[in-house]
Write a protein that holds these residues in place. Sequence first.
Motif, mmCIF file in Angstrom:
data_model
loop_
_atom_site.group_PDB
_atom_site.id
_atom_site.type_symbol
_atom_site.label_atom_id
_atom_site.label_comp_id
_atom_site.label_asym_id
_atom_site.label_seq_id
_atom_site.Cartn_x
_atom_site.Cartn_y
_atom_site.Cartn_z
ATOM 1 N N MET A 84 8.183 14.893 -39.805
ATOM 2 C CA MET A 84 8.447 14.490 -41.189
ATOM 3 C C MET A 84 8.415 15.701 -42.109
ATOM 4 N N ASP A 85 9.081 15.560 -43.254
ATOM 5 C CA ASP A 85 8.978 16.612 -44.265
ATOM 6 C C ASP A 85 7.772 16.321 -45.165
ATOM 7 N N ALA A 86 7.605 17.149 -46.150
ATOM 8 C CA ALA A 86 6.403 17.033 -46.971
ATOM 9 C C ALA A 86 6.360 15.738 -47.786
ATOM 10 N N GLN A 87 7.523 15.111 -47.996
ATOM 11 C CA GLN A 87 7.541 13.843 -48.762
ATOM 12 C C GLN A 87 7.433 12.632 -47.856
ATOM 13 N N GLY A 88 7.201 12.884 -46.558
ATOM 14 C CA GLY A 88 7.100 11.738 -45.653
ATOM 15 C C GLY A 88 8.444 11.196 -45.217
ATOM 16 N N LYS A 89 9.500 12.016 -45.387
ATOM 17 C CA LYS A 89 10.789 11.574 -44.845
ATOM 18 C C LYS A 89 10.901 12.054 -43.406
ATOM 19 N N ILE A 90 11.302 11.122 -42.539
ATOM 20 C CA ILE A 90 11.372 11.432 -41.109
ATOM 21 C C ILE A 90 12.553 12.361 -40.842
ATOM 22 N N THR A 91 12.283 13.450 -40.110
ATOM 23 C CA THR A 91 13.363 14.380 -39.783
ATOM 24 C C THR A 91 13.686 14.387 -38.288
ATOM 25 N N GLY A 92 12.770 13.853 -37.477
ATOM 26 C CA GLY A 92 13.058 13.851 -36.044
ATOM 27 C C GLY A 92 12.142 12.925 -35.267
ATOM 28 N N LEU A 93 12.646 12.449 -34.138
ATOM 29 C CA LEU A 93 11.850 11.615 -33.234
ATOM 30 C C LEU A 93 12.125 12.060 -31.816
ATOM 31 N N LYS A 94 11.035 12.305 -31.107
ATOM 32 C CA LYS A 94 11.143 12.759 -29.714
ATOM 33 C C LYS A 94 10.381 11.768 -28.850
ATOM 34 N N VAL A 95 11.012 11.317 -27.774
ATOM 35 C CA VAL A 95 10.366 10.301 -26.939
ATOM 36 C C VAL A 95 10.536 10.657 -25.469
ATOM 37 N N HIS A 96 9.447 10.510 -24.716
ATOM 38 C CA HIS A 96 9.584 10.524 -23.270
ATOM 39 C C HIS A 96 9.006 9.225 -22.731
ATOM 40 N N THR A 97 9.757 8.525 -21.911
ATOM 41 C CA THR A 97 9.322 7.236 -21.377
ATOM 42 C C THR A 97 9.410 7.222 -19.865
ATOM 43 N N ILE A 98 8.352 6.724 -19.248
ATOM 44 C CA ILE A 98 8.415 6.393 -17.820
ATOM 45 C C ILE A 98 8.546 4.883 -17.762
ATOM 46 N N CYS A 123 7.091 -13.220 -7.920
ATOM 47 C CA CYS A 123 8.465 -12.852 -7.568
ATOM 48 C C CYS A 123 9.513 -12.966 -8.663
ATOM 49 N N ASP A 124 9.216 -13.604 -9.782
ATOM 50 C CA ASP A 124 10.174 -13.570 -10.885
ATOM 51 C C ASP A 124 10.217 -12.135 -11.387
ATOM 52 N N ALA A 125 11.350 -11.693 -11.891
ATOM 53 C CA ALA A 125 11.387 -10.348 -12.456
ATOM 54 C C ALA A 125 10.414 -10.266 -13.628
ATOM 55 N N HIS A 126 9.620 -9.232 -13.635
ATOM 56 C CA HIS A 126 8.673 -9.017 -14.721
ATOM 57 C C HIS A 126 9.357 -8.252 -15.851
ATOM 58 N N GLY A 127 8.652 -8.117 -16.969
ATOM 59 C CA GLY A 127 9.239 -7.425 -18.116
ATOM 60 C C GLY A 127 8.387 -6.265 -18.592
ATOM 61 N N ARG A 128 9.029 -5.373 -19.363
ATOM 62 C CA ARG A 128 8.375 -4.254 -20.048
ATOM 63 C C ARG A 128 7.868 -3.178 -19.070
ATOM 64 N N ASP A 129 6.594 -2.792 -19.125
ATOM 65 C CA ASP A 129 5.976 -1.772 -18.253
ATOM 66 C C ASP A 129 6.547 -0.378 -18.506
ATOM 67 N N HIS A 130 6.362 0.102 -19.725
ATOM 68 C CA HIS A 130 6.754 1.456 -20.117
ATOM 69 C C HIS A 130 5.519 2.262 -20.466
ATOM 70 N N VAL A 131 5.550 3.547 -20.092
ATOM 71 C CA VAL A 131 4.519 4.492 -20.525
ATOM 72 C C VAL A 131 5.251 5.582 -21.296
ATOM 73 N N SER A 132 4.905 5.744 -22.571
ATOM 74 C CA SER A 132 5.680 6.672 -23.410
ATOM 75 C C SER A 132 4.798 7.641 -24.173
ATOM 76 N N HIS A 133 5.385 8.760 -24.472
ATOM 77 C CA HIS A 133 4.789 9.691 -25.428
ATOM 78 C C HIS A 133 5.828 9.895 -26.514
ATOM 79 N N ALA A 134 5.426 9.753 -27.762
ATOM 80 C CA ALA A 134 6.377 9.874 -28.868
ATOM 81 C C ALA A 134 5.840 10.819 -29.923
ATOM 82 N N GLU A 135 6.755 11.534 -30.568
ATOM 83 C CA GLU A 135 6.376 12.424 -31.661
ATOM 84 C C GLU A 135 7.355 12.236 -32.807
ATOM 85 N N LEU A 136 6.795 12.173 -34.006
ATOM 86 C CA LEU A 136 7.604 11.931 -35.199
ATOM 87 C C LEU A 136 7.464 13.122 -36.137
#
Lengths: 265, 154, 790
Positions: free
Chosen positions: C307-321, C292-305
């Motif tokens: 990057m450009d050709a030098q490995g610099k991140i250009t975008g992050l897309k996340v869907h979380t349940i 009965c104590d409140a539990h923590g976390r419990d996420h299900v996610s899909h993530a996409e990163l």
Amino acid sequence: MENFNYHRPATVNAAAALLKKSKGGSYLAGGHTLLPTMKQGLASPSDIIDLTAIKGFSGITVTKSAVVIKAGTAHMDVVTSAAVKKAIPALSEMAGKIGDVHVRQKGTIGGSIANSDPAADYPSACVGLGATIITNKRKIPADSFFTGMFQTALKDGEIITAVSFPIPKKSSHQKFPNPASRYALVGVFVAQDAAGKVRVAVTGAGPKVFRVPEMEAALTKNFAVSALAGIAAKAKGLNQDMHATAEYRAHLIGVLTRRAVEAAK
Amino acid sequence: MPAISMKVNGKAVSGNVENRTLLVDFIRTNLGLTGTHVGCDTSQCGACVVHIDGKAVKSCTTLAVACEGAEVTTIEGIAKNGKLHPMQQAFHENHGLQCGFCTPGMIMASIDIVKRNGKKVSEEVIRRELSGNICRCTGYHNIVAAVQSAAEKM
Amino acid sequence: MSDTGIGARVLRKEDKRFITGKGQYTDDINLKDQTYAYFVRSPHAHATIKSINTAKAKKMPGVVDVFTSKEVEEDKIGGLICGWMIHSKDGSAMKAGPHPILASGKVRFVGDQVAVVIAETREQAKAAAEAVVVSYGVLPHNVDAAEAMKTKAQVHDVAPDNRVFNWSIGDEAATDAAFKTAAHVTKLDIINNRLIPNAIETRAAIGSYDTGSEHYTLYTTSQNPHVARLVISAFHGLAPEHKLRVIAPDVGGGFGSKIFIYGEEVTCVWASKRIGGRPVKWTADRSEAFLCDAHGRDHVSHAELAMDAQGKITGLKVHTIAAMGAYLSTLGSVIPTYLYAILLSGQYNIPNIYAEVDAVYTNTAPVDAYRGAGRPEAAYLVERIVETAARELKIDPAEFRRRNFITQFPHQTPVILAYDVGDYGATLDKALELAEYSSFPARKAASAKNGKLRGVGFSAYIEACGLAPSQAVGSLGAGVGQWESAEVRVNPVGSVEVLTGSHSHGQGHETTFAQLVSDRLGIDINNVSIVHGDTDKVQFGMGTYGSRSGAVGMTAISKALDKIEAKAKKVAAAVMEASTEDIDFKDGTFTVKGTDKKMAFGEVALASYLGHKFNTAEIEVGLKETSFHDPSNFVFPAGVHICEVEVDPDTGLTKIVSYTAVDDFGTIINPMIVEGQVQGGVAQGIGQALYEGCTYDKESGQLLTGSYMDYNMPKARNMPLIENFKLGFTVTKCPSNPLGMKGCGEAGAIAAPPAVINAITNAIGVREIAMPATPLTVWNAMQPMKRAAE
């Protein structure tokens, strides 16, 4: 937990008589299985017969051929006994892996084997060393003692008074514990007796302690890790739960047996 | 309700309990010594550890009636004449506690670890023998340091 | 720095009572004539309540009364609330189902309380609880967040697809565009495993109604007694605030689980009056705490990163349940939204981020804040996908991170937050050095000789804490402000009491807050008392959580001390016959510039209360000042943790052989306390990564991990050896509070899980592995490769 009548007999016979008279009584030794079970509401004995006041109910004797541990001996005493460490070091080490230090101050060998928990440790030592369980009525070989999950060959009116372990040429206990409960997910006791015959006893993996005849035969022929090549324990019939699948347990039996052979002394 | 008597922290005490009364409840309720705590119901967390006849034992898994005539020491009984036990002092000096709830049992268990293993008890042995005590706050780092520090002075 | 001032390793003043067994935790407290409560709880995950028969129970020995929702509704007691409104993308309000203090009509998770027995002893209440006969109509249930929107098991009428809200943040179109032009995209499915907080003290409450004064008192294991009082009085209709005293005495750990207002303490307060004015005491069993104590976390996610050709991140897309559990807990809605998605930029300069979160009901315990509250979920996702991307691009993981670090501050992320200061490169450098990263290959070879697989994993976390600027959170849906209060009372003989709205349940405030006062006023730290936890003493406060007591709580004290200093200077000026501008205050002494006139702080304090030597019409007598400090910004602790593991390939057993944590917490008041917070937080993070897994059985809806026999808490033997656990600190002072403090309480729990999992995946050469990475899980993950090799 529910209330009960409490008795503290001074002799084994008195204890047996009290249990017989009770409506549904239980013996109490270390209490670290019975009391937690009662607290969970899974047991409510009418009477508790406390065995810890029985004179001479605990103690360790080591002869040339055997280590005899009286039923009421706490695990901690087995761990710290210099005589046991010298005669059967694996037995002393095994006792040191039971529960935690506080449990070991109270838990007893008699309580452990009378309970025949499939994941307990002492049954593997009893069967692995070919021990004899001595009761107030008779002597029972370990191979016939553990009959099922939480079941033993003990009859009405029988109380374990001691366990006699023949001293092997060498032996080892290897345990892969359930990290939460500290019970054995798989525990293996390997022993080579004076005649060179090897026993391999496994707890934690099945409904009760069992031997692995194929491994025993191979190790009796040649007590070396290489002798076990190509021999695998079968997953069928092994315990399956959230901590370990049957397949994983079968694999661990192989791993622990190999490690036991390497470490045997 | 049977009457029981024992020695607690050097003093003779007695009380009426039910057979099912646990030692921890006798200590906390009958004797009002609330330093010993209950943290679980499966005999694992160690918050209830006391010394009975010189041994560290879980008082939540011990019947009060089974302690008739025993000598019990709780956290309230280890300081002598207002002077802290070296283990208490070490926990303080090493920041071995945060919320304090596991601390009494942790200190009683630690005293026992040093008693059985000696002054030079290794870190590995301390960590292994603290398996029966759960702390959620400290990560055990400073507790282990405290035990090593106290061991040298005990 | 004095040896008791800011920056000093002062030993804790509060230790004495804890090490001598004289702490006063709620269960230690007993009131005259008290009764005991025991709750009847649902054995089913989802069922209608057809009937409740309490007749037999009421007749049992010692029973005072038995209550169900019938009596609750008779007395018009309100339900439990979620205090943070979240709106969906379509503008609709979150679907908050009713949450009565005793279940009404339906039970929604195993453990849901259905009735309460009040009796003379706890054993009698428990025995009678077993005699309460509840007839249930079992319904289909769902315990799986991933299945919640597809299942027929509808938990609340207001949410037909079990969706509480569908929320988003960031620019979807811009992010999609970034992905279209990406040179490389890394995709990862991530599960953040459910955890059970397990503070070693279980929750407890004593509710007491005085029929004479018509006044209620509640003792409760709370991290925020004033919030409890506010909620109970405003929403439960039991007592107005001025007739309700809430005391949170010594509390044995909280980690977030003791923030919330639960049904049990409200029941104790209400029942106490209902039974005629006798105290009602309840203490949870550990089994109850699991359920009965409140539990923590419990996420299900899909993530996409992207990057450009030098490995610099250009975008992050996340869907979380994100699982909310069976009911929306007090802060449940904000954990996967404004405490999560706004951290998805991590330490990196990511120009485009879009995240969508579906919060769902499941037939499980409610989910709410647990050490880190949303930030561990963000750090885990970001640090796992960044490490995975680095490996795919065959770029060293430290180098990949460095390439993407934010280097200009302040930095506006695409997800609301603007980071104020930081030097991520410096933290990384120090971590690499402390962890002796460059010699890792040699250690890996040595481990291999011993038959072990050694791996190394990074975690460059950042978090937002020091909750929080009230206008900001108010505009985002918060039902309360997030300021903190401090009242500094100087006593006539010069000792000081600070009444703080913060609460200490392990954090050492009685020491650290006193260090601040001692430092500022130049007085002996033993002459400073910190008072907290009692609504009769401290007027109001928001409590301790979200790593806020330093940045917000101590700033409130600092501002009150500013006022004290200003007032004291006026008194000193009057007494020394100088003008206020000529008064200096340093090291506890007031001096008149250019003279040798001086007064000690204590003398000025006494003078303030005597009123003999100044015009009391111009300067009020007394020396006591209050400040309510509302922070102007979040604070942004950040760091780099490096974990090395050894995996036994025969068994899958993982050992942490070294752990290095370098953190930037800004100004550190007491390094000993801060190190303790990091060590404890890391232990909980290691627990999440390796040991702790809260599991509900899909078939039965039962909690399988309902005790320490199955829920594996980290023990001393699981943590790295002292010599292998290295802590380091870099400092970029926080510009938004005078002390320059960030927050340190949650950092370890946020940083550790990705460090550990990155290390294990590195060690065994797999892309993904689930948490907790138990021996079975690790061994299973290795089998496909073994078979392929054969």
